[in-house]
Design a protein around this motif. Structure first.
Motif, PDB file in Angstrom:
ATOM      1  N   GLU A 149      27.682   7.612  39.697  1.00  0.00           N
ATOM      2  CA  GLU A 149      28.695   6.572  39.914  1.00  0.00           C
ATOM      3  C   GLU A 149      28.089   5.177  39.835  1.00  0.00           C
ATOM      4  O   GLU A 149      28.696   4.251  39.274  1.00  0.00           O
ATOM      5  N   ASP A 153      29.350   2.368  37.284  1.00  0.00           N
ATOM      6  CA  ASP A 153      29.854   1.080  37.765  1.00  0.00           C
ATOM      7  C   ASP A 153      29.081  -0.078  37.140  1.00  0.00           C
ATOM      8  O   ASP A 153      29.662  -1.113  36.803  1.00  0.00           O
ATOM      9  N   SER A 156      30.200  -0.686  33.683  1.00  0.00           N
ATOM     10  CA  SER A 156      31.561  -1.210  33.571  1.00  0.00           C
ATOM     11  C   SER A 156      31.643  -2.717  33.785  1.00  0.00           C
ATOM     12  O   SER A 156      32.729  -3.296  33.632  1.00  0.00           O
ATOM     13  N   GLN A 183      34.820   6.862  29.052  1.00  0.00           N
ATOM     14  CA  GLN A 183      35.037   5.429  28.942  1.00  0.00           C
ATOM     15  C   GLN A 183      36.343   5.162  28.209  1.00  0.00           C
ATOM     16  O   GLN A 183      36.732   5.905  27.312  1.00  0.00           O
ATOM     17  N   GLN A 193      35.944   0.438  30.784  1.00  0.00           N
ATOM     18  CA  GLN A 193      35.672   1.081  32.068  1.00  0.00           C
ATOM     19  C   GLN A 193      34.896   2.371  31.815  1.00  0.00           C
ATOM     20  O   GLN A 193      35.328   3.228  31.046  1.00  0.00           O
ATOM     21  N   CYS A 195      33.258   5.751  33.607  1.00  0.00           N
ATOM     22  CA  CYS A 195      33.423   6.550  34.821  1.00  0.00           C
ATOM     23  C   CYS A 195      32.651   7.856  34.714  1.00  0.00           C
ATOM     24  O   CYS A 195      32.610   8.477  33.642  1.00  0.00           O
ATOM     25  N   ARG A 223      39.506   8.317  42.047  1.00  0.00           N
ATOM     26  CA  ARG A 223      39.543   6.864  41.870  1.00  0.00           C
ATOM     27  C   ARG A 223      40.665   6.452  40.919  1.00  0.00           C
ATOM     28  O   ARG A 223      40.808   7.010  39.834  1.00  0.00           O
ATOM     29  N   CYS A 226      39.639   4.964  37.471  1.00  0.00           N
ATOM     30  CA  CYS A 226      39.079   5.895  36.485  1.00  0.00           C
ATOM     31  C   CYS A 226      40.146   6.814  35.910  1.00  0.00           C
ATOM     32  O   CYS A 226      39.847   7.930  35.464  1.00  0.00           O
ATOM     33  N   ASP A 228      42.744   7.509  32.954  1.00  0.00           N
ATOM     34  CA  ASP A 228      42.884   7.134  31.544  1.00  0.00           C
ATOM     35  C   ASP A 228      44.265   6.518  31.306  1.00  0.00           C
ATOM     36  O   ASP A 228      45.286   7.187  31.474  1.00  0.00           O
TER      37      ASP A 228
END
Length: 488
Positions: A149, A153, A156, A183, A193, A195, A223, A226, A228
């Motif tokens: 994670e 992060d 991102s 992503q 983003q 994830c 989350r 995260c 789509d």
């Protein structure tokens, strides 16, 4: 200073393990403890064979002076590395305990994600089935998920370059240990983003994890950032059903207050999204579970880091709070409103005055007739409509010299995302309306309570708190005061 302290601590660990291993037989497993070159000979001036990233696994085959002779199975290449750059993996009965100690140290240090992944993988390989199913296995799997994670992060961030530098090396090391990343481009600001896919957290939920470990895993797997945005409605609903099931595996009663708050906020958000998805396809939907979860949150136990999630949960729950209310026609005497089917699955609101159709507007969203309210003068009617998950608009029907017209008041003059615009009361005289708005746009949150002109829909007065406006003190609707999460 942090990097220096980390280097010193890692070197000390490496020295302890290497001292025990120097007389040991070969081959031995090892981990690269810092980004370092793989040389063709045991000299710092020897030719460069490869650049090794922190956390990469090696096989140690021999030693000469201050160097280990190693083999990299991934590159199928051998070479030499300084002993201080390689952590020799422990063996024997105490190996798993020693790996856990090293893993705990790596977890406390930012920038050691690659090394931490290597230590977690080494523990999983060395542990017995009973150890993997016990507290040690839960700790190792949680650490592996946490490291992944952190990498996601960092990748991102707006200025991140996932294929370059230390970040690129960490992603490469994570892929080597079987971790997968997703992503996609975010709809709100267009950034990418990244994830973590979450396999380590899913496996951890099947171990003897503590309540706090379980809630951390459940929150990581569900989350909202995260999700789509390209998912179809059916895919989104199935995903929210799965998220709901994951969160249900955690017993809120066993958690400390701040973790209980975080669990309830996530449950409320997921329940609200699921209710909207069910209503959109015509199934029975009910916002009551989301409202109940949100009501269980203890605001006094919220930390500073929880404020954004609390605002998100409030908006999602508020947007969905009319779902499940009866959709029967409403008769206000002078006017009546009803829902009629439109073209291609639309829902059309029809307002009749004197028995004749006076206004009509259609939407693919969820129209809540139960929210309809007529002002005392009988010349304005407010209605809540939710076109998207987490986004609710206020439709305003008004009568002027040319008849009835319909205006739409969105939460914000921005691309629909997360927000609510709702009726909060009528001001006597028929010239003003009380409106509450809350939205998130460009990463910022805003909540406002407004006195709006019915003639122009312009905001005449506004405040971040309703108590600061006399009109809200005198004329706010009692039902709104008692039910709206915007007044939290």
């Amino acid at each position: 200073m942090r990097r220096y302290a980390l280097t010193v601590a890692t070197a000390m660990l490496a020295a302890v393990v290497i001292t025990r291993a120097e007389a040991a037989d070969f081959p031995r497993a090892g981990l690269v403890v810092q980004d370092a070159p793989l040389r063709g000979a045991p000299r710092d001036t020897a030719s460069l064979q490869a650049q090794m990233g922190r956390g990469e696994a090696l096989e140690i085959r021999a030693e000469r002076g201050d160097h280990w002779q190693v083999w990299d199975y991934r590159r199928e290449r051998g070479g030499w590395m300084r002993k201080g750059q390689v952590l020799v993996m422990p063996r024997g009965e105490a190996a798993t305990a020693e790996l856990l100690s090293q893993l705990r140290l790596a977890r406390q240090q930012w920038g050691t994600e690659g090394l931490g992944l290597g230590l977690a993988a080494a523990y999983i390989q060395a542990a017995t089935p009973d150890e993997l199913a016990g507290p040690g296995g839960a700790e190792a799997l949680e650490a592996m998920g946490t490291f992944a994670e952190r990498i996601a992060d960092r990748a991102s961030q707006p200025a991140a370059k996932p294929t370059e530098g230390q970040l690129g090396a960490q992603i490469d090391v994570a892929a080597r240990y079987g971790l997968k990343f997703m992503q996609f481009e975010t709809a709100e600001d267009g950034r990418v983003q990244v994830c973590y896919e979450g396999e380590a957290f899913r496996r951890m939920l099947a171990t003897a994890a503590t309540p706090e470990q379980r809630v951390r895993a459940a929150l990581a797997l569900t989350r909202s950032d995260c999700l789509d945005p390209r998912a179809t409605p059916r895919e989104a609903e199935a995903r929210d059903q799965w998220r709901q099931q994951v969160l249900a595996q955690v017993d809120a009663a066993t958690l400390p207050p701040h973790w209980k708050n975080r669990l309830l906020m996530r449950r409320a958000s997921v329940d609200a999204s699921l209710a909207f998805a069910q209503a959109r396809r015509g199934a029975a939907a009910d916002a009551a579970p989301a409202l109940a979860e949100f009501a269980g949150i203890a605001p006094s136990e919220l930390t500073e880091d929880d404020q954004a999630a609390y605002a998100d949960a409030a908006m999602r729950v508020n947007a969905a709070r009319w779902l499940g209310a009866p959709a029967v026609a409403r008769d206000f005497g002078a006017v009546q409103i009803a829902l009629q089917p439109g073209a291609d699955g639309e829902r059309c609101v029809e307002l009749r005055a004197g028995g004749k159709l006076a206004a009509r507007r259609c939407s693919y969203g969820q129209v809540s007739l139960a929210s309809a309210t007529l002002n005392r003068e009988g010349r304005a009617l407010a209605l809540a409509v939710q076109p998207l998950d987490g986004w609710r608009e206020l439709w305003l029907f008004q009568k002027d010299r040319d008849g009835w017209r319909i205006d739409v008041m969105p939460p914000a003059p921005a691309q629909p995302g997360l927000g609510v615009a709702e009726f909060a009361g009528w001001v006597p005289g028929g010239a003003q309306l009380l409106v509450a708005r809350e939205f998130r746009a460009d990463g910022k949150y805003r909540r406002s309570f407004e006195v709006v002109s019915l003639a122009t829909l312009a905001t005449e007065r506004q405040s971040p708190e309703p108590a600061l406006l006399g009109a809200f003190q005198r004329w706010s609707d009692p039902a709104w005061r008692g039910a709206s999460p915007v007044r939290r």
